[in-house]
Write an enzyme that holds these catalytic residues in place. Structure first.
Site, mmCIF file in Angstrom:
data_model
loop_
_atom_site.group_PDB
_atom_site.id
_atom_site.type_symbol
_atom_site.label_atom_id
_atom_site.label_comp_id
_atom_site.label_asym_id
_atom_site.label_seq_id
_atom_site.Cartn_x
_atom_site.Cartn_y
_atom_site.Cartn_z
ATOM 1 N N TRP A 9 -5.573 -7.332 30.799
ATOM 2 C CA TRP A 9 -5.028 -8.694 30.657
ATOM 3 C C TRP A 9 -3.579 -8.649 30.198
ATOM 4 O O TRP A 9 -2.972 -9.650 29.982
ATOM 5 C CB TRP A 9 -5.860 -9.451 29.629
ATOM 6 C CG TRP A 9 -5.872 -10.938 29.742
ATOM 7 C CD1 TRP A 9 -5.801 -11.679 30.883
ATOM 8 C CD2 TRP A 9 -6.003 -11.880 28.662
ATOM 9 N NE1 TRP A 9 -5.897 -13.032 30.579
ATOM 10 C CE2 TRP A 9 -6.019 -13.174 29.220
ATOM 11 C CE3 TRP A 9 -6.115 -11.756 27.276
ATOM 12 C CZ2 TRP A 9 -6.145 -14.338 28.449
ATOM 13 C CZ3 TRP A 9 -6.242 -12.911 26.512
ATOM 14 C CH2 TRP A 9 -6.247 -14.180 27.095
HETATM 15 C C1 FAD Z 1 -4.321 -18.078 27.559
HETATM 16 C C2 FAD Z 1 -5.061 -18.957 26.596
HETATM 17 C C3 FAD Z 1 -4.373 -19.912 25.880
HETATM 18 C C4 FAD Z 1 -5.027 -20.721 24.973
HETATM 19 N N1 FAD Z 1 -4.272 -21.576 24.245
HETATM 20 C C5 FAD Z 1 -4.814 -22.190 23.176
HETATM 21 C C6 FAD Z 1 -3.964 -22.840 22.243
HETATM 22 O O1 FAD Z 1 -2.751 -22.892 22.392
HETATM 23 N N2 FAD Z 1 -4.547 -23.424 21.170
HETATM 24 C C7 FAD Z 1 -5.891 -23.388 20.947
HETATM 25 O O2 FAD Z 1 -6.342 -23.908 19.929
HETATM 26 N N3 FAD Z 1 -6.722 -22.771 21.832
HETATM 27 C C8 FAD Z 1 -6.215 -22.156 22.926
HETATM 28 N N4 FAD Z 1 -7.026 -21.461 23.802
HETATM 29 C C9 FAD Z 1 -8.501 -21.613 23.701
HETATM 30 C C10 FAD Z 1 -9.192 -20.771 22.647
HETATM 31 O O3 FAD Z 1 -8.746 -19.470 22.758
HETATM 32 C C11 FAD Z 1 -10.700 -20.853 22.855
HETATM 33 O O4 FAD Z 1 -11.065 -22.204 22.851
HETATM 34 C C12 FAD Z 1 -11.520 -20.138 21.786
HETATM 35 O O5 FAD Z 1 -11.070 -18.830 21.614
HETATM 36 C C13 FAD Z 1 -13.004 -20.129 22.132
HETATM 37 O O6 FAD Z 1 -13.719 -19.486 21.117
HETATM 38 P P1 FAD Z 1 -15.111 -18.751 21.357
HETATM 39 O O7 FAD Z 1 -15.533 -18.177 20.054
HETATM 40 O O8 FAD Z 1 -16.047 -19.657 22.047
HETATM 41 O O9 FAD Z 1 -14.800 -17.574 22.388
HETATM 42 P P2 FAD Z 1 -13.931 -16.257 22.177
HETATM 43 O O10 FAD Z 1 -12.894 -16.476 21.137
HETATM 44 O O11 FAD Z 1 -13.502 -15.813 23.508
HETATM 45 O O12 FAD Z 1 -14.969 -15.208 21.570
HETATM 46 C C14 FAD Z 1 -16.026 -14.638 22.306
HETATM 47 C C15 FAD Z 1 -16.407 -13.323 21.643
HETATM 48 O O13 FAD Z 1 -17.650 -12.855 22.130
HETATM 49 C C16 FAD Z 1 -17.569 -11.477 22.389
HETATM 50 N N5 FAD Z 1 -18.596 -11.159 23.396
HETATM 51 C C17 FAD Z 1 -18.575 -11.533 24.698
HETATM 52 N N6 FAD Z 1 -19.683 -11.070 25.307
HETATM 53 C C18 FAD Z 1 -20.412 -10.405 24.380
HETATM 54 C C19 FAD Z 1 -21.652 -9.703 24.416
HETATM 55 N N7 FAD Z 1 -22.360 -9.602 25.527
HETATM 56 N N8 FAD Z 1 -22.085 -9.111 23.280
HETATM 57 C C20 FAD Z 1 -21.362 -9.210 22.136
HETATM 58 N N9 FAD Z 1 -20.195 -9.860 22.059
HETATM 59 C C21 FAD Z 1 -19.722 -10.466 23.166
HETATM 60 C C22 FAD Z 1 -16.147 -11.270 22.850
HETATM 61 O O14 FAD Z 1 -15.757 -9.936 22.742
HETATM 62 C C23 FAD Z 1 -15.403 -12.212 21.906
HETATM 63 O O15 FAD Z 1 -15.075 -11.609 20.707
HETATM 64 C C24 FAD Z 1 -6.426 -20.631 24.771
HETATM 65 C C25 FAD Z 1 -7.131 -19.686 25.508
HETATM 66 C C26 FAD Z 1 -6.461 -18.846 26.408
HETATM 67 C C27 FAD Z 1 -7.234 -17.816 27.154
HETATM 68 S S1 SF4 Z 2 -5.505 -3.628 25.007
HETATM 69 FE FE1 SF4 Z 2 -4.011 -2.747 26.417
HETATM 70 S S2 SF4 Z 2 -5.224 -1.879 28.114
HETATM 71 FE FE2 SF4 Z 2 -6.555 -3.245 26.952
HETATM 72 S S3 SF4 Z 2 -6.419 -5.195 28.075
HETATM 73 FE FE3 SF4 Z 2 -4.925 -5.268 26.400
HETATM 74 S S4 SF4 Z 2 -3.016 -4.544 27.328
HETATM 75 FE FE4 SF4 Z 2 -4.680 -3.952 28.730
#
Ligand code: FAD
Ligand code: SF4
Ligand code: SF4
Lengths: 622, 160
Positions: free
Chosen positions: B43
């Protein structure tokens, strides 16, 4: 296979996935359960896992109640409007009334939040967004979670939830494997809070080849939250409500701060404003209530995100692409220019790399925008996820079965992307939902609801065999061929992912078919997904890393099937700009002002669909 | 956009392996150096780049759409609490240095141990409040919102 079995027993609260939702859950659980055993199972490393791994430059959900900026119901009205009426208002209200306390904690823990020099309030990017220096957002909340948890297991890919063998429809923990050692991990727990994130890479991405990982939502968002809960028989809601994002082309750099803070705007290839041109015709399709082209400037209601997408897509289809973001004016101000770049470095470094590589200097050139492939998630401007109970003081009976954020499986809770009907939670709201779920989970245990849980060795053994099957399959069949990846008896996870993305794209309204589908296409798509399910039994993993990819693929497949079923069920185009039902182009409020709810029977794989009332608890307001 | 590792700088410490959220930084069994095993699942989050003590990891824009010759470098200093970026355009016309804070407090020190704070009272348990609320919300009127307190009708559904 010679991998060890590692059993962690007597857990009270197991947090699966420690992103923003999971860290909030683990942190808060310690307060309500000071003597309880809290364990985290995380697929990556909690310090940099999840969607916030590279940081954020804004917190998108902050009320500012302390300064009288907004009330929770204002946020409900906004999110409801943005989602064309379809939200769980009880859950939204509940999240909004608590979210500020999460943000104030972040600041106390060291997260640099910018201040408006004039007012002393947090620097607003827009009405709901505040600006932060958020490179270390994730390490900071991880620290909090680690302080509360008894144990953090990093690099555990959770594949299944364990179910109680003594009582039907009650959770009893989870199983998975360690991505480093390969060991089989069994977590026996009274409650489980799923925070395993949303789903990227379900639809064919616009990027190809080496660049295929450059998607907007993180490539490691494998839809595991949905896959795990669907498999366990939890009811899901709004799975048809996928999101398509307008972002800077190729890099998918964020546009929020550009539009809101830098006051940039978009134009077509002729330098014309195009958006409003599409609204009169669109009003016909969605009704005046959602898009009042005359009254909008008076009501100050923001135009729903999907409808702005519709204008974008339509203008490109009319041959007047590309759409450009007009940055040349704002970037003359060196301060704003710096913010523009910091915005990328804080959350989408790839966009900075791309502009550096292509010599795009937004001070002298207006960069191109694009609409992304669709994503399935529950916390951004979209609300897919589990059908959960709301809080007791707000929820109507259909939305309330006792424990806040508990799914329809007893003892199984959700947070963040996992919870359906709560769009616009974003990072802070996801963290808040984790806190709410943790309090409720402790209460569930204290009320004696988790008494007498039993997990048979048979269940544990059966899951073990299932988990390693892809490696076993590889071992048996790889010697049938000389070398390479073409085998008549198996597909590898990448081949499976390619197939999934292609069929979701073509039959379920992806980017290459202009987000369009219909009944016939969806029926074919579902059939192909069923065939794919058979092939997933034959997926082969060469090593543990591929085993990880195999299980991510299986979770993505389960998520996709739910998306397809929901899209077929809702016979209208509720969110033009996210997707279209070509055979039901109009929004049909008479029949479809309802929330969609599904359940996949864990034994048969059969889906049942139902409609649930969409209650508006908050009045229209002025 | 995918990472790659400079052979001469990497000492095989494994920090990047430990941190990569995508599980794609691995140590090559023969050379004992790290490499990206799956560039199409990268990513370009820079987590590994920031973690590498040898500055051995760099990023090159995706071959699919990014021409060669640019650079975006980073140095993250936990002690000082800052992150420094340097962006160089391929045509040499732009060379920017940008600095941002990553924290305002020493790591973890201001996060309380919830196991040690006074246990929540029964009233607190029965309420809708979370830890340190309503204090943490810092409401002027000092309490949590309910539908009723906000003049809204409770548990009554309206379709419109
Ligand atoms: C590019 C981008 C920009 C964003 N901008 C903003 C912003 O400006 N402001 C804002 O407030 N929000 C923003 N967001 C949104 C925010 O990031 C999400 O709403 C939030 O992170 C969701 O939280 P979550 O805990 O549901 O998921 P996540 O934070 O994605 O956490 C999921 C976790 O589960 C783990 N996991 C997945 N599968 C498994 C498995 N099978 N077993 C064990 N662990 C697992 C992953 O490793 C991860 O740690 C943005 C998101 C992105 C991608
Ligand atoms: S930690 Fe490094 S190799 Fe892994 S997804 Fe991020 S940039 Fe790519
Ligand atoms: S962190 Fe740097 S030095 Fe250590 S293994 Fe990775 S690339 Fe090599």
């Amino acid at each position: 296979m010679a991998y060890n079995t590692v059993v962690e027993d007597n857990i009270d609260i197991l947090v699966v996935g420690a992103g923003l939702g999971g860290t909030g859950a683990a942190w808060e659980a310690r307060y309500w359960g000071q003597n309880k055993k809290i364990v985290i199972a995380e697929k990556a490393n909690i310090d940099r896992s999840g969607a916030v791994a590279q940081g954020l430059y804004a917190i998108n959900c902050y009320m500012g109640t302390r300064w009288g900026e907004n009330k929770p119901e204002d946020h409900v009205r906004y999110a409801r409007m943005d989602l064309m009426g379809m939200v769980r208002e009880d859950l939204l209200f509940d999240m909004a009334r608590h979210v500020d306390s999460a943000v104030h904690q972040f600041e106390e823990w060291g997260l640099p939040i910018m201040r408006d020099p004039k007012t002393g309030h947090y620097q607003r990017e827009g009405r709901w967004q505040i600006m932060i220096h958020g490179e270390s957002y994730k390490p900071i909340v991880a620290e909090a979670a680690k302080k509360s948890a008894d144990k953090v297991y990093n690099r555990i890919c959770v594949t299944h939830l364990l179910m109680d063998d003594a009582k039907e429809n009650r959770v009893a923990g989870a199983v998975g494997f360690n991505v480093r050692t390969g060991d089989y991990h069994v977590f026996k727990s009274k409650t489980v809070i799923v925070g395993a994130g949303g789903a990227s890479n379900i639809f064919k991405p616009r990027s190809v080849g080496e660049g295929a990982g450059r998607v907007w939502y993180a490539p490691w968002s494998s839809g595991s939250a949905y896959g795990l809960m669907i498999q366990a028989g939890a009811k899901m809601t709004q799975m048809e409500n996928r999101i398509v994002l307008a972002r800077f082309k190729d890099g998918y750099g964020p546009v929020g701060a550009y539009f809101l803070h830098l006051k940039t705007y978009t134009q077509n290839c002729n330098g014309e404003e195009y958006e409003s041109k599409w609204f009169p015709a669109l009003t016909e399709m969605v009704g005046k209530e959602y898009l009042d082209t005359e009254g909008q400037h008076l009501s100050h209601k923001p135009i729903p995100t999907c409808l702005r997408n519709h204008a974008f897509i339509s203008e490109v289809n009319a041959g007047r692409g590309p759409i450009h973001m007009v940055t040349m004016e704002a970037f003359q101000d060196p301060h704003l220019e710096e913010i523009g770049w910091h915005n990328f470095l804080g959350m989408t470094v790839g966009q900075a790399v791309l502009w550096a590589a292509t010599d795009v200097n937004p001070k002298y050139e207006n960069p191109e925008l694009t609409t992304s492939e669709p994503y399935v998630m529950g916390s951004h401007a979209t609300g897919c996820g589990a059908w959960c109970s709301g809080p007791e003081d707000v929820s109507p009976p259909e939305y309330y079965w006792g424990y806040n954020r508990m799914t329809t499986v007893e003892g199984l809770f959700g947070a963040g992307d996992a919870v359906g009907g709560t769009p616009h939670a974003f990072s802070s709201g996801s963290f808040t939902e984790g806190r709410l779920a943790a309090k409720a989970a402790c209460k569930y245990i204290d009320d004696g609801k988790a008494e007498g849980i039993r997990v048979t060795d048979e269940q544990i053994q059966r899951r073990r065999e299932e988990i390693y099957k892809p490696m076993e399959h590889y071992r048996i069949f790889r010697n049938e061929i000389t070398a390479g990846s073409v085998n008549p008896n198996y597909i590898n996870p990448r081949q499976g992912l390619d197939r999934l993305q292609k069929l979701m794209d073509e039959y379920c309204a992806g980017a290459t078919v202009n987000y369009m589908t219909n009944d016939k296409l969806l029926q074919i798509g579902l059939k192909k997904l069923k065939l794919m399910e058979e092939d997933l039994e034959k997926v082969a993993a060469e090593d543990i890393h591929e085993l990880l990819r195999a299980w991510e693929l299986k979770h993505r497949h389960l998520t996709s099937e739910a998306v397809m079923q929901h899209t077929l069920f809702r016979k209208e185009t509720r969110w033009p700009g996210y997707y279209y039902r070509g055979d039901a182009m109009k929004l049909d409020d008479a029949n479809w002002h309802v929330l969609t709810v599904s359940r996949r029977d864990p034994a048969t794989g059969e889906y049942t669909m139902e409609k649930a009332p969409c209650y508006h608890l908050v009045g229209a307001g002025e | 956009m995918p990472t790659f590792v400079y052979m001469t700088r990497c000492d095989g410490c494994g920090y990047c392996v430990d941190i990569c959220p995508s599980d794609i930084m691995h140590i090559d069994k023969v050379t004992r150096r790290a490499y990206n095993i799956e560039p199409n699942m990268c990513w370009e989050c820079y987590s590994c780049v920031k973690a590498c003590p040898m500055d051995a990891i760099d990023v090159r824009g995706y071959a699919e759409f990014a021409p060669l010759g640019h650079s975006v470098r980073v140095r993250r200093d936990e002690e000082k609490g800052v992150i420094a970026w340097r962006i160089k355009f391929r045509n040499g016309e732009k060379d920017m240095e940008l600095l941002a804070p990553i924290t305002t407090k020493p790591w973890g020190k201001h996060i309380p141990q919830l196991a040690d704070v006074p246990a929540p009272s029964q009233a607190m348990r029965d309420s809708q409040l979370l830890f340190n609320e309503p204090k943490y919300i810092r409401l002027d009127e000092g309490d949590l919102h309910t539908l009723a307190s906000n003049g809204l009708v409770m548990k009554e559904g309206v379709y419109y």
